[in-house]
Scaffold this motif. Structure first.
Motif, PDB file in Angstrom:
ATOM      1  N   PRO A  44     -44.173 107.463  27.988  1.00  0.00           N
ATOM      2  CA  PRO A  44     -44.061 106.548  28.448  1.00  0.00           C
ATOM      3  C   PRO A  44     -43.810 104.913  27.828  1.00  0.00           C
ATOM      4  N   VAL A 661     -28.546 101.848  28.387  1.00  0.00           N
ATOM      5  CA  VAL A 661     -28.792 100.990  28.950  1.00  0.00           C
ATOM      6  C   VAL A 661     -29.860 101.002  28.160  1.00  0.00           C
ATOM      7  N   ASP A 663     -33.661  98.993  28.428  1.00  0.00           N
ATOM      8  CA  ASP A 663     -34.470  97.960  29.275  1.00  0.00           C
ATOM      9  C   ASP A 663     -35.836  97.565  28.304  1.00  0.00           C
ATOM     10  N   LYS A 665     -37.626  95.606  28.218  1.00  0.00           N
ATOM     11  CA  LYS A 665     -38.882  95.009  28.702  1.00  0.00           C
ATOM     12  C   LYS A 665     -40.382  96.575  28.779  1.00  0.00           C
ATOM     13  N   PHE A 666     -39.625  97.756  28.927  1.00  0.00           N
ATOM     14  CA  PHE A 666     -40.481  98.694  28.427  1.00  0.00           C
ATOM     15  C   PHE A 666     -39.902  99.444  26.969  1.00  0.00           C
ATOM     16  N   ARG A 668     -37.193 100.729  26.693  1.00  0.00           N
ATOM     17  CA  ARG A 668     -36.695 102.602  27.656  1.00  0.00           C
ATOM     18  C   ARG A 668     -34.630 102.422  27.918  1.00  0.00           C
ATOM     19  N   TYR A 669     -35.037 103.785  27.499  1.00  0.00           N
ATOM     20  CA  TYR A 669     -33.135 104.319  28.351  1.00  0.00           C
ATOM     21  C   TYR A 669     -33.773 104.457  30.259  1.00  0.00           C
ATOM     22  N   VAL A 670     -32.788 103.187  30.874  1.00  0.00           N
ATOM     23  CA  VAL A 670     -33.091 102.533  32.196  1.00  0.00           C
ATOM     24  C   VAL A 670     -32.495 104.211  32.325  1.00  0.00           C
ATOM     25  N   HIS A 672     -30.351 107.284  31.964  1.00  0.00           N
ATOM     26  CA  HIS A 672     -30.823 108.397  31.370  1.00  0.00           C
ATOM     27  C   HIS A 672     -30.754 109.897  32.319  1.00  0.00           C
TER      28      HIS A 672
ATOM     29  N   TYR B 120     -32.738 103.135  39.246  1.00  0.00           N
ATOM     30  CA  TYR B 120     -32.876 103.786  37.315  1.00  0.00           C
ATOM     31  C   TYR B 120     -35.184 103.875  37.915  1.00  0.00           C
ATOM     32  N   TYR B 121     -35.428 102.231  38.329  1.00  0.00           N
ATOM     33  CA  TYR B 121     -37.121 102.458  38.089  1.00  0.00           C
ATOM     34  C   TYR B 121     -37.602 103.512  38.712  1.00  0.00           C
ATOM     35  N   ASP B 124     -37.551 106.711  37.510  1.00  0.00           N
ATOM     36  CA  ASP B 124     -38.294 107.165  36.791  1.00  0.00           C
ATOM     37  C   ASP B 124     -39.888 107.214  36.294  1.00  0.00           C
ATOM     38  N   ALA B 126     -42.164 106.511  34.544  1.00  0.00           N
ATOM     39  CA  ALA B 126     -42.562 105.929  33.398  1.00  0.00           C
ATOM     40  C   ALA B 126     -43.282 104.202  33.777  1.00  0.00           C
ATOM     41  N   TYR B 144     -32.833  95.938  34.377  1.00  0.00           N
ATOM     42  CA  TYR B 144     -31.649  95.856  34.104  1.00  0.00           C
ATOM     43  C   TYR B 144     -30.917  96.379  36.264  1.00  0.00           C
TER      44      TYR B 144
END
Lengths: 743, 339
Positions: A44, A661, A663, A665-666, A668-670, A672, B120-121, B124, B126, B144
């Protein structure tokens, strides 16, 4: 005309009935007995270290067989070269479960194996892992000044040629000039079929891996290297593929995981990635491009400069040919091409349909449109004034190039003459209408391939080569080639592929399968034909007595003299009276370097696109696309057309919606998943016309084919972007062109 | 996905009882959203009470002239119901603008109201998300947020409600009938979904164990002057960036009654009653529409990647009002961008 003349026609896919009836087995559909299931656990975080994996908590669950991670993986190969596959870029390939370090988000860090998939997935969710997180960097913008020139490293990568002429001076003195930067984000292949490997444990350390891959031998060699397996210990099979687009060129971690578990547990194991994990296996890299162009008073190019920078991982220098095409598509004496990479905390990019070219082509062809406007020229006229008859990168003529005919035929079909040059000058249905164009160029490559042909006494021909079928029509075109070579109906021929027990073929990529495997198939059938001729000449009264192989032809189930068709024998009679139950012949094919040496070998295309734009709302509808492709000889009109249709879908996706895309900050692809990573749906698709402009070319290979898997995608994205400019007067230089960019 | 037990309820009372009898339980209708969320470990129900086969699938006339949409009628059956097509074509259009035929064939009306955000968050695990894990923080703020809210958001959450159907419902203002451990009650549609405030984990005002049994539409269906305009990143099978549902009653060129609701902009389907009041008695002109649209988005707040939605919403409102006033729309029409 003969009935066994198959090449160039448009027969249906020979594997179609298998596919629509469910009889075509994909890698996740081999239900071997006593199968265990592995579920991959993904990181993660983007960067850091695994401190502890609390695997025992999960191992205690009834039905959980094992949790594999760096903490308990057995000794595997040490040297990088054991992990390098056929197209590995420079650097150190990623080694799954090798060490506690995390170098990219969604890195596979553990595999939970259980008696059922559901249990493995549940156990994976419960697995607690302690991390130490480090600062990561995933934003290419921060690396603009940190680009470096990569080494050669990867097969197929050509560093840009050195500058020619005096590009800077020519630009300064140009009558008109432009300079612009173009960008697109990361994109993922997203084939419908998830990466899946079913490993069948055959006992005594022997395995068969049914693996989703575009190269069974590439995977076999990788497995032999990494796990120290002998040649006879591992067989890799992949007979069908639910789309690859380059994602299956390199061995993916699914196969590593499944084989690891099978060897350790001495049991058959299947590992299937999730859709989210499909965003951790390589992608078209986020790319920034700077284009500078200038023209002479007569509208010819005075200077062309193209520089690209794209991302790669910390551990590999992934390279693709982004800018080289700009030095060969148009005639220009003063050219400067530059190419750099920047390292980020991401997974390595991977070849994705028309790798490099698809990116560079957008920069070049949108810049050409901008240049045409700056010079006051129609974009088609501008391209015609700069038509290249020679490949100036290597200073050689093209073996064949009918791009001019592509321009002419596609423009006529499209109705380009109805276009008015001024942006915002065309309207229909209350919308702004735009027309744009773009063209492209791709390599015509042949790679060493082998094939075996066998014919039984009843005249059934089987041909084998370990190539792939990722939906392109390989089964069908190879069947056509084999049937035509030995004068048989398609029904009498079976082509088998995707198995390392077969003669070796290269990975299925680069648009080279038709040329490479096709030639090997033809050679194997010719070699078999020679054996059949010898048999036919055995009887004392053979009408073919004394004939050489070049004197005879196989047509309509007969073997006859080319110059006297009455001197013929029936193929089946020859086989049945010979007493042989089966004849076979092996052959391989290599490019004819001597013949090719003086030429540049390429396919070309052009696409014209029409869009309607709702000016108030920014919505774009592509209404028509005409695509013309010059790729030598077309083996199958139907499957070739389908490939180009698919290419147009890809080009449209890249133009208007596809973007993974990040992110930052992480790291990480958001987006996905398929809900938020948008690929075109039916409602997005325009009417598409496909034109093939035939080229006679016996230099590229004996079949005269150049391959069409990638070239059809070129031009499309730029044509749509240019059409949007023509409609709206707004030049969007960062893809995808989503509606907010037009508000 | 976590293990769960499962039972199929035979009637409403059985369903309510079954759910109340199991800790950590959830109702499941078509499952088109819940199953996804379970696979992603976003939802981890220990027990599922299947309500899809409850005898609530009828669409029938109500004595007051309205129409009752059964909670387990599928979105497809609802959209293509003759009464819905004739009397509430706005609802027909909104349903058809959402998802895909396959999903609409499985999804139920009650389930449509219960959809969770597509943030999105949120999806997820994570990443932190206050809606999924209260107190963990909102990753979309400063992240985003292309698909996120511009109206009514809070510092805890900027998620949007993803439904198309609910935007039309917000304009049509049905009553939501529910049954629960404490018996039956009705909830006005506008009170059904809620704004995030400090408790974004709650999408709606249902009490624990309550089950939607029907949506009761009032008689007024705005069948002559309506529009559902959906703007998205591809022409089908994408959630709305902005959608607008409009119902008007007209006397000549004068608007006598108006309904206006937006989707994709807030934590709930965003009905703006003050805008509706502004439209009443006004001529159906570009000037009127522009004024009203500017009013609706006046308090819009962008979060970065969704800043454009304020202007997009304003333009979409003008367009939808114009389309509704012109009265050219028909059931079955779905806007496909430039077409």
């Amino acid at each position: 005309m003969t009935q066994t003349n198959h090449i160039g026609k448009g027969p249906n896919r020979v594997d179609g009935p298998l596919k629509v009836s469910g009889a075509a087995h994909y890698s996740g559909e081999f239900n071997v007995p006593d199968l265990a299931y592995g579920y991959v656990v993904s990181s993660p975080i983007a960067k850091g270290k695994i401190l502890k994996i609390h695997a025992d908590e999960v191992r205690a669950l009834p039905g959980v067989l094992e949790v594999f991670s760096h903490e308990n993986v057995p000794y595997l190969a040490w040297f990088d070269k054991s992990y390098k596959d056929q197209i590995a870029p420079g650097g150190s390939p990623f080694r799954p479960l090798h060490e506690p370090d995390i170098t990219f988000n969604q890195q596979p860090i553990a595999l939970v194996v259980a008696d059922t998939f559901e249990l493995a997935r549940y156990a994976a969710a419960l697995l607690r892992i302690d991390y130490e997180q480090d600062e990561h960097e995933t934003n290419l913008e921060t690396k603009r000044a940190a680009g470096f020139v990569p080494g050669k490293g990867k097969t197929g990568f050509q560093p840009p040629p050195p500058p020619r002429g005096n590009p800077d001076k020519a630009l300064k003195n140009a009558t008109h000039s432009i300079e612009a930067e173009y960008a697109h984000g990361a994109q993922h292949h997203n084939p419908m079929e998830l990466f899946t490997t079913t490993v069948e444990w055959r006992g005594n350390g022997k395995i068969t891996a049914y693996d989703k891959t575009q190269g069974v031998f590439n995977v076999k060699n990788y497995l032999m290297g990494v796990f120290g397996l002998g040649k006879n210990d591992v067989r890799v099979v992949n007979q069908f593929m639910g789309g690859g687009f380059g994602s299956g060129l390199r061995p993916q971690y699914s196969v590593f995981m499944a084989v690891l578990a099978a060897l350790e547990l001495k049991r058959s194991v299947r590992v299937t990635l999730t859709r989210q994990q499909m965003f951790s296996i390589g992608h078209r890299p986020n790319t920034l491009q700077l284009l500078k162009m200038g023209t002479n008073p007569d509208g010819t190019l005075a200077s062309l400069q193209h520089h690209a920078l794209h991302e790669t991982s910390q551990f590999e220098d992934y390279t693709e040919n982004v800018v080289n095409w700009s030095g060969m598509l148009y005639k220009c004496e003063n050219v400067k091409l530059g190419y750099q990479l920047a390292k980020l905390d991401i997974y390595s990019p991977q070849d994705m349909r028309a790798p490099g070219a698809a990116s560079g082509n957008v920069g070049l062809e949108v810049a050409m449109d901008e240049m045409a406007y700056a010079a006051g020229l129609d974009p088609l006229e501008f391209r015609l004034r700069n038509y290249a008859d020679r490949d100036q990168n290597v200073d050689k003529p093209f073996s064949s190039k009918k791009l001019r005919e592509c321009y002419q035929q596609a423009a006529a079909k499209f109705g380009w003459e109805n276009r008015t040059q001024e942006p915002r000058s065309m309207r229909a249905n209350g919308k702004l209408v735009g027309m744009g164009m773009g063209g492209g160029v791709w390599d015509a490559t042949q790679v060493k391939s082998a094939a075996k042909a066998l014919i039984s006494a009843d005249g059934q021909l089987t041909v084998r080569s370990a190539t792939g079928e990722n939906g392109t029509g390989t089964y069908t075109i190879m069947t056509q080639i084999a049937a035509e070579t030995l004068g048989l109906p398609l029904e009498a021929v079976t082509f088998e592929l995707g198995d390392t027990d077969q003669p070796e073929a290269p990975i299925q990529g680069g648009s080279w399968t038709a040329a490479s495997v096709g030639t090997a198939v033809k050679n194997a059938c010719d070699a078999l034909g020679e054996k059949i001729l010898k048999l036919a000449q055995k009887p004392a009264d053979s009408p073919l007595k004394g004939a050489k192989f070049d004197d005879v032809e196989f047509v309509n189930g007969q073997l006859r003299l080319r110059l006297d068709h009455d001197q013929a024998v029936v193929l089946r009679d020859v086989l049945q009276t010979s007493g042989e139950t089966q004849l076979e012949a092996d052959s391989s094919a290599m490019p004819n370097m001597v013949k090719q040496n003086g030429y540049s070998l390429h396919s070309h295309n052009v696409a014209f696109a029409e869009v309607e734009v709702d000016e108030d709302l920014g919505t774009i509808k592509v209404t028509r696309v005409v695509s013309a492709v010059a790729a030598g000889r077309i083996l199958n009109q139907k499957t070739a057309r389908s490939q180009v249709l698919g290419s147009v879908v890809w080009g449209l996706g890249m133009a208007l919606m596809e973007e993974t895309v990040m992110d930052h900050k992480f790291g990480r692809y958001v987006n996905h998943n398929f809900a938020e990573y948008h690929i075109p749906v039916n409602a997005d698709m325009p009417h598409i016309d496909v034109i093939f402009v035939h080229e006679d070319d016996d230099i590229v290979n004996p079949l005269g084919v150049k391959g069409i898997g990638e070239v059809g995608m070129l031009g499309v994205t730029a044509a749509i972007a240019n059409a949007v400019f023509h409609a709206t007067g707004k030049r969007v230089r960062d893809l995808p062109i989503m509606l907010d960019k037009l508000l | 996905m976590y293990p769960f037990t499962y039972s199929r309820a035979t009637d409403v009372a059985d369903a309510v009882r079954d759910k109340a009898g199991h800790d950590g339980s959830a109702y499941i209708g078509g499952g088109t959203n819940l199953i996804d969320l379970m696979k992603m470990n976003v939802e981890q129900p220990a027990h599922l009470t299947n309500v899809a086969k409850l005898p609530l699938s009828k669409i029938e006339d109500l004595p007051d002239g309205g129409l009752r949409l059964g909670a387990t009628a599928t979105n497809s059956d609802t959209a293509w119901n003759e009464q819905v097509k004739q009397r509430y074509p706005l609802l027909n259009q909104a349903i058809l603008a959402g998802a895909s035929p396959q999903l609409r064939n499985a999804a139920t009306n009650g389930g449509n109201l219960m959809q969770r955000t597509r943030c999105y968050y949120f999806y997820d695990i994570a990443t932190p998300c206050n809606k999924r894990e209260p107190g963990s923080g909102c990753s979309a703020i400063g992240g985003y947020n292309r698909i996120h809210a511009i109206l009514g958001a809070s510092e805890a959450c900027i998620a949007t409600h993803p439904s198309d159907m609910c935007v039309a419902l917000a304009a049509l203002a049905p009553t939501v009938r529910v049954s629960g451990p404490n018996g039956e009650r009705t909830i006005a549609f506008e009170d059904f979904h809620r704004l995030p405030g400090e408790q974004p984990e709650f999408d709606n005002t249902l009490a624990e164990g309550e089950l939607i049994t029907s949506l009761d539409l009032p008689e007024k269906g705005f069948a002559k002057h309506f529009a559902y305009l959906k703007l998205r990143d591809r022409h089908s099978y994408a959630f709305a960036l902005v959608s607008v549902a409009v119902g008007l009653e007209m006397d000549g060129d004068t608007i006598t009654e108006a309904r206006l609701a937006l989707g994709g902009v807030a934590h709930k389907p965003w009905r703006d009653k003050s805008a509706e009041e502004m439209l009443k008695g006004q001529p159906a002109t570009a000037e009127t529409f522009g004024r009203v649209a500017a009013h609706v988005v006046a308090n819009g707040v962008g979060q970065g990647s969704n800043d454009f939605k304020i202007e997009l919403a304003r333009r979409a409102i003008v367009r939808a009002l114009k389309q509704a006033a012109e009265g050219q729309q028909e059931a079955g029409d779905v806007y496909l961008g430039g077409q």
